[in-house]
Design an enzyme around this catalytic site. Structure first.
Site, short mmCIF file in Angstrom:
data_model
loop_
_atom_site.label_atom_id
_atom_site.label_comp_id
_atom_site.label_asym_id
_atom_site.label_seq_id
_atom_site.Cartn_x
_atom_site.Cartn_y
_atom_site.Cartn_z
N GLY A 46 17.24 3.33 -1.79
CA GLY A 46 16.01 3.26 -1.20
C GLY A 46 16.47 2.36 0.06
O GLY A 46 17.02 1.36 -0.24
N GLN A 51 11.88 -4.60 4.79
CA GLN A 51 13.07 -5.15 4.67
C GLN A 51 14.32 -4.89 5.97
O GLN A 51 15.30 -5.34 6.00
CB GLN A 51 14.63 -3.77 3.75
CG GLN A 51 13.67 -4.16 2.26
CD GLN A 51 14.96 -4.02 1.37
OE1 GLN A 51 14.54 -2.52 0.82
NE2 GLN A 51 16.00 -3.78 0.42
N CYS A 99 19.19 -4.77 -5.35
CA CYS A 99 18.56 -4.13 -4.50
C CYS A 99 19.59 -4.71 -2.60
O CYS A 99 19.83 -5.65 -2.48
CB CYS A 99 17.26 -4.81 -4.43
SG CYS A 99 16.31 -5.17 -2.71
N LEU A 100 19.64 -4.03 -1.80
CA LEU A 100 20.25 -4.36 -0.33
C LEU A 100 19.82 -6.26 0.30
O LEU A 100 20.41 -6.29 0.90
CB LEU A 100 19.88 -3.16 0.69
CG LEU A 100 20.98 -1.61 0.10
CD1 LEU A 100 20.31 -1.01 1.60
CD2 LEU A 100 22.86 -1.79 -0.33
N HIS A 141 10.80 0.28 -7.46
CA HIS A 141 11.39 -0.56 -6.83
C HIS A 141 11.04 -0.49 -5.20
O HIS A 141 10.70 -1.09 -4.64
CB HIS A 141 12.87 -0.84 -6.99
CG HIS A 141 13.76 -1.38 -6.28
ND1 HIS A 141 14.24 -2.19 -7.09
CD2 HIS A 141 13.69 -2.03 -4.80
CE1 HIS A 141 14.83 -2.96 -5.94
NE2 HIS A 141 15.42 -2.30 -4.91
N GLU A 142 11.14 0.81 -4.66
CA GLU A 142 10.92 0.36 -3.31
C GLU A 142 9.35 0.42 -2.86
O GLU A 142 8.78 -0.45 -2.07
CB GLU A 142 11.33 1.46 -2.29
CG GLU A 142 12.19 2.29 -2.28
CD GLU A 142 13.60 1.16 -2.15
OE1 GLU A 142 13.08 0.47 -1.16
OE2 GLU A 142 14.68 1.27 -3.23
N HIS A 145 8.74 -3.30 -2.22
CA HIS A 145 8.85 -3.82 -0.81
C HIS A 145 7.22 -4.24 -0.16
O HIS A 145 7.43 -4.70 0.93
CB HIS A 145 9.86 -2.94 -0.59
CG HIS A 145 11.22 -3.66 -1.24
ND1 HIS A 145 11.72 -4.69 -0.93
CD2 HIS A 145 12.40 -2.93 -1.19
CE1 HIS A 145 13.09 -5.14 -0.77
NE2 HIS A 145 13.47 -4.09 -1.74
NI NI Z 1 15.29 -3.57 -2.69
#
Ligand code: NI
Length: 176
Positions: A46, A51, A99-100, A141-142, A145
Site C-alpha cells: 500500500g 509518502q 513501510c516503504l 497502516h495506510e 499515514h
Molecule cells: Ni507505510
C-alpha cells in the site's frame, strides 16, 4: 510518474492530510495514477499520498501476491479516498509490518482485528467494507499515514523492531 518515497524523518510524513474535495480534478487524477505506479514500482502492499509529498486523504493498497509479504492473503486493489475507519470491537492482534518510508525495517504492531471502513474510490463511488486480519491491518497502516503516524509510533515492545534481513535471514533476498 514514479516518485521517490519520503523516508521517516521527513517532516511531511508527520502532517495531517486534508480531505479531497473533487475526485475528478486533474490534481487528484494525477495523484492516484502516481500512487499506483509508485506502489507497484516498489512492490508495496500500500501507499499513502503523504509518502509522495501530497497532503491529501488518499491511499492505495492491495495485491494478488506480494513479495514483501509472501504469507499474506490477497487484498483487492483499492483506491480509498477520504477514509473513515470504525473498529468493530476492542480486539487487537500483533503482526509484522514494514513501510516503504522505513526501507529494510520491520516491527510488531498491534492493530484492530476487525473493522469497517468507508470512503470513495477514484470514480467517486462509495466503498463500505467489513474486513479482518491482514486486510484490516493494511488499511489501518495506510490511513495512519493520513494522520502523520508511522508504524514505529504504534510499537509497544521496541525489542521487536529491527532490520528485516537480521530478523528473517531466510528471507534476506526479499525486495525491499
Ligand atoms: Ni507505510
Amino acid at each position: 510518474m514514479i516518485h521517490q518515497v519520503l523516508r521517516m524523518g521527513d517532516e511531511r510524513l508527520l502532517r495531517t492530510a486534508v480531505a479531497v474535495e473533487d475526485v475528478h480534478s486533474a490534481e487528484t487524477v494525477e495523484l492516484i495514477a502516481d500512487l499506483k505506479e509508485t506502489m507497484h514500482a516498489y512492490k508495496g502492499a500500500g501507499l499513502a499520498a503523504p509518502q509522495i509529498g501530497m497532503g491529501l486523504r488518499v491511499v492505495v493498497f492491495g495485491f494478488s501476491r506480494n513479495s514483501r509479504y509472501p504469507e499474506a492473503p490477497s487484498i483487492p486493489e483499492t483506491v480509498l479516498i477520504n477514509p473513515v475507519l470504525m473498529p468493530l470491537d476492542e480486539e487487537m492482534e500483533d503482526g509484522w509490518e514494514g513501510c516503504l518510508s522505513l526501507p529494510g525495517m520491520r516491527g510488531i504492531v498491534p492493530r484492530y482485528t476487525k473493522l469497517r471502513y468507508t470512503g470513495i474510490d477514484e470514480n467517486g463511488t462509495g466503498i463500505d467494507r467489513v474486513v479482518s486480519g491482514f486486510h484490516a491491518r493494511v488499511v489501518q497502516h495506510e490511513c495512519d499515514h493520513l494522520d502523520g503516524l508511522l508504524y514505529p509510533m504504534r510499537i509497544r515492545d521496541m525489542r521487536r523492531f529491527g532490520f528485516h534481513d537480521v530478523l528473517f535471514p531466510s528471507q534476506a533476498d526479499i525486495d525491499e
